[in-house]
Motif scaffolding. Structure first.
Motif, PDB file in Angstrom:
ATOM      1  N   MET A  76       0.830  -1.212   0.000  1.00  0.00           N
ATOM      2  CA  MET A  76       0.000   0.000   0.000  1.00  0.00           C
ATOM      3  C   MET A  76       0.862   1.258   0.000  1.00  0.00           C
ATOM      4  O   MET A  76       0.466   2.276  -0.567  1.00  0.00           O
ATOM      5  N   GLY A  77       2.029   1.203   0.613  1.00  0.00           N
ATOM      6  CA  GLY A  77       2.948   2.336   0.564  1.00  0.00           C
ATOM      7  C   GLY A  77       3.418   2.626  -0.846  1.00  0.00           C
ATOM      8  O   GLY A  77       3.560   3.788  -1.244  1.00  0.00           O
ATOM      9  N   ARG A  78       3.650   1.574  -1.606  1.00  0.00           N
ATOM     10  CA  ARG A  78       4.049   1.764  -3.015  1.00  0.00           C
ATOM     11  C   ARG A  78       2.928   2.382  -3.833  1.00  0.00           C
ATOM     12  O   ARG A  78       3.172   3.165  -4.742  1.00  0.00           O
ATOM     13  N   MET A  79       1.684   2.003  -3.510  1.00  0.00           N
ATOM     14  CA  MET A  79       0.548   2.537  -4.269  1.00  0.00           C
ATOM     15  C   MET A  79       0.191   3.965  -3.848  1.00  0.00           C
ATOM     16  O   MET A  79      -0.239   4.758  -4.672  1.00  0.00           O
ATOM     17  N   ASN A  84      10.816   6.499  -0.593  1.00  0.00           N
ATOM     18  CA  ASN A  84      11.903   5.641  -1.065  1.00  0.00           C
ATOM     19  C   ASN A  84      12.270   4.538  -0.075  1.00  0.00           C
ATOM     20  O   ASN A  84      12.745   3.495  -0.465  1.00  0.00           O
ATOM     21  N   ASN A  85      12.074   4.780   1.205  1.00  0.00           N
ATOM     22  CA  ASN A  85      12.487   3.825   2.228  1.00  0.00           C
ATOM     23  C   ASN A  85      11.324   2.942   2.669  1.00  0.00           C
ATOM     24  O   ASN A  85      11.092   2.763   3.858  1.00  0.00           O
ATOM     25  N   LEU A  86      10.618   2.372   1.733  1.00  0.00           N
ATOM     26  CA  LEU A  86       9.455   1.570   2.096  1.00  0.00           C
ATOM     27  C   LEU A  86       9.838   0.270   2.782  1.00  0.00           C
ATOM     28  O   LEU A  86       9.077  -0.240   3.604  1.00  0.00           O
ATOM     29  N   ILE A  87      10.990  -0.272   2.465  1.00  0.00           N
ATOM     30  CA  ILE A  87      11.415  -1.519   3.124  1.00  0.00           C
ATOM     31  C   ILE A  87      11.612  -1.259   4.611  1.00  0.00           C
ATOM     32  O   ILE A  87      11.119  -2.017   5.451  1.00  0.00           O
TER      33      ILE A  87
END
Length: 151
Positions: A76-79, A84-87
């Motif tokens: 959901m963070g990607r969408m 950039n630091n979603l991991i």
């Protein structure tokens, strides 16, 4: 009604934890955090609490909740954002939510045990009557004894 109470008891702390982690440290908007928390709450309640926790242990359900939280926050963070630091956001969020879930599962287990105890107590409190019947196999009467028995 019980599911609504459990979902609310799960949603509010998760909203606070994800709001602090994602909102303050990773610049997610409150709407994004609210949407992620709602999706995460429903998915993890169905998978982790209703399916996995009932059949396995608290530890396995917590591990499953860690994985579900990681995937939901990351996808959901990607969408929703351009972060950039979603991991790292996903790992930190998943660790914090898994810590909460460990104690939440303990709460659910205690609640289930209390219901079982109350049910078993109500069954045990019913009076159970049993009659006693016996026969005397060797009645001893003083007039029946022989004179040899006294020696």
């Amino acid at each position: 009604m019980q599911n609504v109470y459990r979902l609310a008891a799960k949603f509010i702390p998760c909203l606070i934890v994800l709001g602090i982690i994602l909102g303050l440290f990773f610049d997610f908007s409150f709407g994004d955090v609210l949407l992620i928390t709602a999706v995460l709450g429903i998915v993890s309640y169905v998978l982790g609490d209703l399916l996995i926790l009932r059949k396995t242990t608290n530890l396995l359900a917590t591990i499953a909740d860690f994985l579900v939280t990681f995937l939901v926050v990351w996808l959901m963070g990607r969408m929703l954002t351009n972060e950039n630091n979603l991991i790292w956001a996903s790992v930190i969020s998943a660790a914090a939510v898994a810590l909460f879930e460990y104690f939440y599962h303990g709460f659910l287990t205690n609640e289930k045990n209390k219901q079982f105890t109350n049910t078993s107590r109500s069954i045990q409190q019913q009076p159970q009557f049993q009659t006693e019947a016996a026969e005397e196999f060797t009645p001893v009467k003083p007039e029946v004894r022989s004179s040899n028995d006294n020696k």
